[in-house]
Design an enzyme around this catalytic site. Structure first.
Site, short mmCIF file in Angstrom:
data_model
loop_
_atom_site.label_atom_id
_atom_site.label_comp_id
_atom_site.label_asym_id
_atom_site.label_seq_id
_atom_site.Cartn_x
_atom_site.Cartn_y
_atom_site.Cartn_z
N HIS A 215 0.83 -1.20 0.00
CA HIS A 215 0.00 0.00 0.00
C HIS A 215 0.87 1.26 0.00
CE1 HIS A 215 -2.80 3.11 1.37
NE2 HIS A 215 -1.92 3.37 2.32
N HIS B 262 1.30 5.67 -1.87
CA HIS B 262 1.98 6.90 -1.50
C HIS B 262 3.31 7.07 -2.23
CE1 HIS B 262 -1.11 7.56 1.46
NE2 HIS B 262 -0.92 6.32 1.90
N GLU C 244 -6.23 9.36 0.32
CA GLU C 244 -6.36 7.91 0.47
C GLU C 244 -7.43 7.33 -0.46
OE1 GLU C 244 -4.56 5.76 1.92
OE2 GLU C 244 -3.44 6.84 3.46
N SER D 54 -3.63 0.88 -4.33
CA SER D 54 -2.95 -0.32 -3.83
C SER D 54 -3.91 -1.48 -3.61
CB SER D 54 -2.24 0.00 -2.51
OG SER D 54 -3.16 0.47 -1.53
#
Length: 302
Positions: free
Chosen positions: A157, A162, A203, A229
């Site tokens: 993730h 990110h 997110e 992700s």
């Protein structure tokens, strides 16, 4: 939607069940490995080097499985800004990268590096560190039996989401914007408000894109790191309720950490996203939420 709201994928075939039934939450051998990696984060100071992890072949294999699936899903469902950033991002095809490897690629691009976390980090530290170019990231890999969904952030993730964001100067500036705001706040309540806006944008954000018909609800494309992700989340974009980008609505909308998100907020494009966040965050202080009448929904994170 109610089922998606309260359940999470717990099998390779995508069967939904309580998060506690996910093998990443109940496999004792996996949990011991996770615990070993998490314990290295105890007492870690922001900016200190992360320890090198001797990843197993099974962990590298999980990475390769997800890499193959997400590459295709991104081309189908990610926005152009994400696809451009991915060209520069530290996302190797064949192995789980070390934090130092990620930072060596990101720092010349945007000044960001990964700093070690053991799991979820309290808001002041997590958000505030972004002002100085540090993003908290874990080192453990999701359970191999359900590689395309994890009920908690893992290294996949952090890198696929990110790490891609932080290869882009435009996205990196949004992270720093949250960091600058968090640094000047003093109350947990104010930090909670901006963390909810972070959740529904960086997110789980989506945005409209010309020619994107069929990608998701209303032809939207994903940019949020949690979406990027999660193969399962990307494939079900079309079943989500996408609402107009609105910080007041974000703060008042409940969400679950472990499970598919039934409600997303869509920007009209990258400029709209940046302008909306700047307009909200740049003057946000400890009293802003009260002045705006913002009331987060209590007891909604699990």
């Amino acid at each position: 939607m109610s089922q998606l709201w309260s359940r999470t994928p717990v099998t390779p075939g995508g069967r939904l069940g309580p998060a506690a039934q996910h093998p990443g939450r109940c496999d004792s051998r996996y949990l011991q490995r996770r615990k070993t990696l998490v314990e290295t984060a105890r007492g870690h100071r922001v900016g200190d080097p992360s320890p090198t992890v001797d990843y197993t072949e099974d962990e590298h294999a999980t990475w390769r499985t997800v890499h193959g699936a997400l590459g295709k899903a991104h081309r189908a469902h990610a926005c152009r800004e994400v696809l451009d950033a991915a060209e520069e991002a530290p996302v190797p095809a064949d192995h789980v990268p070390q934090h130092a490897e990620v930072g060596a690629r990101l720092k010349p691009l945007t000044g960001f590096e990964f700093t070690l976390a053991g799991g979820f980090v309290e808001n002041r530290r997590f958000l505030g560190s972004m002002e100085r170019g540090y993003f908290h990231a874990v080192q453990f890999v999701r359970h191999p039996s359900v590689p395309l969904y994890t009920p908690e952030p893992d290294v996949i993730h952090d890198v696929f989401g990110h790490g891609i964001h932080l290869a882009s100067p435009a996205f990196a500036e949004l992270y720093r914007m949250f960091g600058r705001t968090a640094t000047r706040l003093t109350t947990p309540e104010a930090l909670d408000v901006i963390s909810r806006v972070y959740w529904f944008t960086l997110e789980f954000g989506v945005m409209a894109e010309e020619g994107a018909a069929g990608s998701g609800a209303g032809g939207v494309k994903a940019y949020g790191a949690a979406l990027l992700s999660s193969y399962g989340e990307l494939e079900r974009l079309g079943s989500c309720e996408v609402r107009e980008l609105d910080v007041r609505a974000m703060v008042a909308t409940p969400y679950r950490v472990s499970g598919y998100q039934p409600v997303l907020f869509g920007a009209r494009g990258m400029n709209h996203l940046a302008d909306t966040l700047a307009g909200f965050l740049e003057d946000f202080d400890d009293g802003t939420a009260d002045r705006m009448g913002l009331r987060p929904v209590p007891g909604d994170r699990s």
